[in-house]
Design a protein around this motif. Sequence first.
Motif, short mmCIF file in Angstrom:
data_model
loop_
_atom_site.label_atom_id
_atom_site.label_comp_id
_atom_site.label_asym_id
_atom_site.label_seq_id
_atom_site.Cartn_x
_atom_site.Cartn_y
_atom_site.Cartn_z
N ILE A 89 0.84 -1.19 0.00
CA ILE A 89 0.00 0.00 0.00
C ILE A 89 0.88 1.24 0.00
CG2 ILE A 89 -1.97 -1.10 1.11
CD1 ILE A 89 -1.18 0.32 3.72
N ARG A 90 0.30 2.32 -0.47
CA ARG A 90 1.08 3.55 -0.58
C ARG A 90 1.07 4.33 0.74
NH1 ARG A 90 1.13 8.04 -5.34
NH2 ARG A 90 2.35 9.57 -4.18
N ASP A 91 -0.15 4.68 1.20
CA ASP A 91 -0.27 5.39 2.47
C ASP A 91 -1.34 4.71 3.31
OD1 ASP A 91 1.45 7.82 2.03
OD2 ASP A 91 0.04 8.06 0.35
N GLY A 92 -1.02 4.51 4.57
CA GLY A 92 -2.04 3.88 5.42
C GLY A 92 -1.38 3.08 6.53
N ILE A 93 -2.06 2.02 6.97
CA ILE A 93 -1.48 1.21 8.05
C ILE A 93 -1.57 -0.27 7.75
CG2 ILE A 93 -1.83 2.88 9.92
CD1 ILE A 93 -4.31 1.31 10.69
N VAL A 94 -0.60 -0.98 8.26
CA VAL A 94 -0.63 -2.44 8.21
C VAL A 94 -0.66 -2.93 9.64
CG1 VAL A 94 0.58 -4.53 7.51
CG2 VAL A 94 0.67 -2.48 6.05
N ILE A 95 -1.67 -3.73 9.93
CA ILE A 95 -1.75 -4.33 11.26
C ILE A 95 -1.32 -5.78 11.10
CG2 ILE A 95 -3.19 -4.74 13.29
CD1 ILE A 95 -5.17 -2.63 12.04
N ASP A 96 -0.16 -6.06 11.64
CA ASP A 96 0.44 -7.39 11.43
C ASP A 96 0.39 -8.20 12.74
OD1 ASP A 96 1.74 -9.44 10.21
OD2 ASP A 96 3.59 -8.34 9.76
N ARG A 155 -5.90 5.90 5.18
CA ARG A 155 -6.31 6.44 6.48
C ARG A 155 -5.26 6.10 7.53
NH1 ARG A 155 -11.83 4.95 9.54
NH2 ARG A 155 -11.24 5.65 11.62
N GLU A 156 -4.85 7.09 8.27
CA GLU A 156 -3.91 6.86 9.36
C GLU A 156 -4.67 7.00 10.67
OE1 GLU A 156 -0.10 9.03 10.18
OE2 GLU A 156 0.34 8.34 8.13
N LEU A 157 -4.62 5.97 11.47
CA LEU A 157 -5.30 6.04 12.77
C LEU A 157 -4.29 6.48 13.82
CD1 LEU A 157 -7.03 2.74 12.02
CD2 LEU A 157 -8.36 4.68 12.79
N SER A 158 -4.77 7.17 14.84
CA SER A 158 -3.85 7.63 15.88
C SER A 158 -3.42 6.45 16.75
CB SER A 158 -4.52 8.69 16.75
OG SER A 158 -5.45 8.06 17.59
N ARG A 159 -2.34 6.64 17.47
CA ARG A 159 -1.84 5.59 18.35
C ARG A 159 -2.89 5.19 19.39
NH1 ARG A 159 4.32 4.86 19.03
NH2 ARG A 159 4.34 3.09 20.47
N ASP A 160 -3.64 6.20 19.87
CA ASP A 160 -4.70 5.94 20.86
C ASP A 160 -5.82 5.07 20.25
OD1 ASP A 160 -3.48 7.21 22.88
OD2 ASP A 160 -4.81 8.97 22.90
N GLU A 161 -6.20 5.45 19.03
CA GLU A 161 -7.26 4.68 18.36
C GLU A 161 -6.82 3.24 18.15
OE1 GLU A 161 -9.66 6.96 15.06
OE2 GLU A 161 -7.63 7.76 15.12
N LEU A 162 -5.53 3.07 17.82
CA LEU A 162 -5.03 1.74 17.51
C LEU A 162 -4.76 0.89 18.74
CD1 LEU A 162 -2.64 2.86 14.67
CD2 LEU A 162 -4.58 1.33 14.37
#
Lengths: 159, 312
Positions: free
Chosen positions: A15-22, A68-75
């Motif tokens: 992905i270009r911009d966003g998050i990976v939850i591994d 979409r970038e989620l904040s550390r708190d959200e994550l």
Amino acid sequence: MSSKPSEDQLLIRKIRDGIVIDHIPASKALTVLRLLKITGKEGLRVALVMNVESRKIGVKDIIKIEGRELSRDELSIIALVAPTATINIIRDYRVVSKFKVEVPDSIEGALRCLNTRCITNKPNEPIRTKFVTISRNPLIIKCHYCGTYYTEEDIEKML
Amino acid sequence: MSKWASRDVISMIDFDREELEELFELALRMEKYAHSRLSLLEDKILAVAFFEPSTRTRLSFETAMLRLGGKVIGFSGEEATSIAKGESFADTIRMLDVYADAIVVRHYLEGAAKYAAEIADNPVINAGDGSQNHPTQAMLDLYTIWRELGRVDDITVGVLGDLKYARTIRSLIEGLSKFRVRKIYLISPPALKPRKELLDILERAGIRYEYTERLQDVIQDLDVLYVVRIQRERLPDPVEYERIRGSYRVTIDVLRRAKDSLIVLHPLPRVDELPYEIDQTKHARYFRQAAYGVPVRMALLTLIFDRADKVP
């Protein structure tokens, strides 16, 4: 098509911009999405892989969310259902930050209290749920309002 | 300024030993005014919002406020209010907060008082929320022990009855955890055993406790026996209720093996767990306990309104 793509690339491209939850424990990916309140209706591009091999945890799930970038708190609340999860923040195809999730001291709005006699379950009341972390291992959280304790196995019912 | 000034009273957890002793000392001084009048709060209005019925708690708060020269507004039951028209709890509290200088709340839902305290600017006093807390009851329970035995430390306490749902038990245990109690016996039928949340309070406070189903096995050790009602609706099976109610009655026969100095307390109302014949024994203190409700609440209101220095 010069070289043979790896198994992972077959499943999802980068992905270009966003998050990976591994490193999500196997079969928990859908629960993680519910916890993040991502339903698909938001129009975000989401990729989900379940039950792939992992060197660290045996079998794992992976979620990639683009745009979409989620904040550390959200994550951080992901740790409630996926304590082994790691987060990679991606910008322009590169990992700009990487961290493990940890259960926060308090969890607001994400879960509902299962005690039907709790004030947070009163209809038409402008109240937001709040849970306070009592212990991380084993997980015990307490409703800020009614005081009821919940453990790891209750979390899915609270979504 | 006392640490009590403008405080919310939501849970016993929020108060330390020193603060409770300050309350007891003042309540002792208030006893002589519990049947006369002190002009301490003439400029104050107390809102008494009872979303669930009550006799003792509501009337003793009202009596306390009136004895202190203050005024009382409020309601009991939701029918006669705008709640019946669909008004939210939050809006009701906001309105009372504008009218009065402090709000006493009883609600059938747990956490209601805490929520009210987050909404209101003025102090909120929890007069019972669901099966969670009843701090002012615990304050007067502890006061009764302090007053009748001269101490709350070094005592062995038995709590008998519905340990799962009774809010007075939870608050009492939280209160006892502030003192150096020798031991607490938790006595109940298996179906009404205490929840983990309650045991956690004892464990965190490092208080020795033991669970038993039989009062007769531990009666000889007790300095205080605290009895609560077993509510029929709490048990899934009516047959179970009929079976249980007999074995959780305090009888003259059981009391024969008790220490002379044992005191028996009960938050009232009672049904048949405390037969009338117990009233005549040297152990019965529950009517005195109920009477202490007025001076304790007078002391509480005086502290919250920061007028303790005006008490003659």
